[in-house]
Design an enzyme around this catalytic site. Structure first.
Site, PDB file in Angstrom:
ATOM      1  N   HIS A   1       0.828  -1.212   0.000  1.00 13.53           N
ATOM      2  CA  HIS A   1       0.000   0.000   0.000  1.00 13.53           C
ATOM      3  C   HIS A   1       0.858   1.257   0.000  1.00 13.53           C
ATOM      4  O   HIS A   1       2.037   1.225   0.372  1.00 13.53           O
ATOM      5  CB  HIS A   1      -0.927   0.011   1.222  1.00 13.53           C
ATOM      6  CG  HIS A   1      -2.134  -0.866   1.074  1.00 13.53           C
ATOM      7  ND1 HIS A   1      -2.101  -2.215   1.328  1.00 13.53           N
ATOM      8  CD2 HIS A   1      -3.395  -0.593   0.670  1.00 13.53           C
ATOM      9  CE1 HIS A   1      -3.288  -2.740   1.092  1.00 13.53           C
ATOM     10  NE2 HIS A   1      -4.105  -1.775   0.687  1.00 13.53           N
TER      11      HIS A   1
ATOM     12  N   LYS B   1      -0.969   4.949   4.708  1.00 10.86           N
ATOM     13  CA  LYS B   1      -1.924   4.038   5.336  1.00 10.86           C
ATOM     14  C   LYS B   1      -1.640   3.880   6.829  1.00 10.86           C
ATOM     15  O   LYS B   1      -0.488   3.709   7.229  1.00 10.86           O
ATOM     16  CB  LYS B   1      -1.859   2.677   4.634  1.00 10.86           C
ATOM     17  CG  LYS B   1      -2.910   1.701   5.122  1.00 10.86           C
ATOM     18  CD  LYS B   1      -3.147   0.569   4.150  1.00 10.86           C
ATOM     19  CE  LYS B   1      -4.164  -0.425   4.678  1.00 10.86           C
ATOM     20  NZ  LYS B   1      -5.463   0.189   4.949  1.00 10.86           N
TER      21      LYS B   1
END
Ligand SMILES: NC(=O)C1=CN([C@@H]2O[C@H](COP(=O)(O)OP(=O)(O)OC[C@H]3O[C@@H](n4cnc5c(N)ncnc54)[C@H](O)[C@@H]3O)[C@@H](O)[C@H]2O)C=CC1
Ligand SMILES: O=C(O)C1=N[C@H](C(=O)O)C[C@H](O)C1
EC number: 1.17.1.8
Length: 266
Positions: free
Chosen positions: A155, A159
């Site tokens: 990701h 995040k």
């Protein structure tokens, strides 16, 4: 489908902005308010320039959810606030559609009980992308034949939660068909802590965070003389929006909490 009145929590976030665009561009959902950390009393039109969005921004979720006449709350915020908003929505008879990840098992179980007690349909989906839902289903199928498996999720570096909600959901689905067992050499040791990743019943989850990534996952199965990789990439957050729209429509027919988009896909 009659018009569904929607509140969006987190309208200035990466997902929130995409959700406003989606609502703006279709006809079954109408934005009636937003919950944000700032900009009390401003309209979405003033904030984001959407020409015909007069919905007002509230900074107090309790006031918004009790005063605004709404059918659905779409929450795209942070683990702590998403949990609070979901609870408040159920208590106020507004059906939550939650994309926010990072809830604890206790929080999920508490919300499940509350939704059932109040008869308020709720959808919590760690991943709204149809391809990701299929990747999880294919992984569950593959795990019946290949019980040794490692999950690698990748990701963007903004995040907050690790592992991702998708990786945890994938592990949960695989657990339904895989007998718990330790993977790798029985005497293996980590000479650097964390080298083998997080452990769910002996299967490993590895989380990567880098600028430039959006949301990606590989589920790698190992067998005798072969490996199988099931892979999904979200290369734009638009990928999540058909799932958000579907969930906002289907949640109107539910009176319990469902966890995962697979429960409402045909
Ligand atoms: N289920 C799915 O398909 C997907 C889920 N996500 C999850 O959605 C959540 C949001 O992701 P992003 O948009 O990337 O994050 P982001 O950091 O870009 O946006 C979060 C927004 O929430 C706002 N916020 C924080 N506290 C708030 C409060 N008390 N009230 C109202 N707004 C508040 C922040 O101001 C920010 O604008 C994360 O939990 C992420 O894991 C992200 C992508 C897909
Ligand atoms: O934070 C994100 O970006 C994403 N979060 C969700 C998750 O934790 O699985 C869904 C998707 O992977 C994007």
């Amino acid at each position: 489908m009659s018009n569904i009145k929607v509140i969006v929590a987190g309208p200035r976030g990466k997902m929130g902005k995409e959700a406003l665009k989606m609502i703006h561009n279709q006809s079954t959902l109408t934005l009636v308010a937003c919950i944000d950390r700032k900009h009390e009393g401003m309209t979405v039109k003033e904030l984001d320039g959407f020409p015909d969005m007069e919905a007002v921004i509230y900074t107090d979720a309790a006031t918004c959810l009790s005063e605004v006449e709404a059918d659905v709350l779409i929450d795209l915020t942070t683990p702590e606030n998403g949990y609070k908003h979901t609870k408040l929505a159920i208590e106020n008879g507004v059906r939550p559609v939650v994309g926010t990840t990072g809830f604890s098992e206790d929080e999920l179980s508490e919300l499940t009980t509350l939704a059932s007690e109040r008869g308020i349909g709720t959808i919590i989906a760690p991943n709204f992308a149809i391809g990701a839902v299929l990747m999880m289903q294919f992984s569950k199928w593959a795990a019946k034949h290949f019980p040794d498996v490692e999950i690698i999720e990748k990701h963007h570096d903004q995040k907050l939660d690790a592992p991702s909600g998708t990786a945890l959901k994938t592990a949960e689905l695989i657990k339904e068909v895989r007998h718990p067992h330790k993977q790798g050499h029985e005497s293996e040791t980590e000479t650097l802590e964390g080298a083998r990743g997080a452990d769910v019943d002996g299967m490993k989850i590895h989380s990567m965070r880098l600028p430039g990534l959006v949301a990606h996952q590989e589920v790698i199965f190992g067998g005798h003389g072969e490996t199988l990789t099931v892979k999904h990439d979200s290369i734009h957050r638009e990928s999540f929006m058909s799932g958000v729209k579907l969930a906002a429509e289907r949640v109107m027919e539910l009176d319990v909490l469902v966890y995962g988009l697979e429960h409402i896909l045909d």
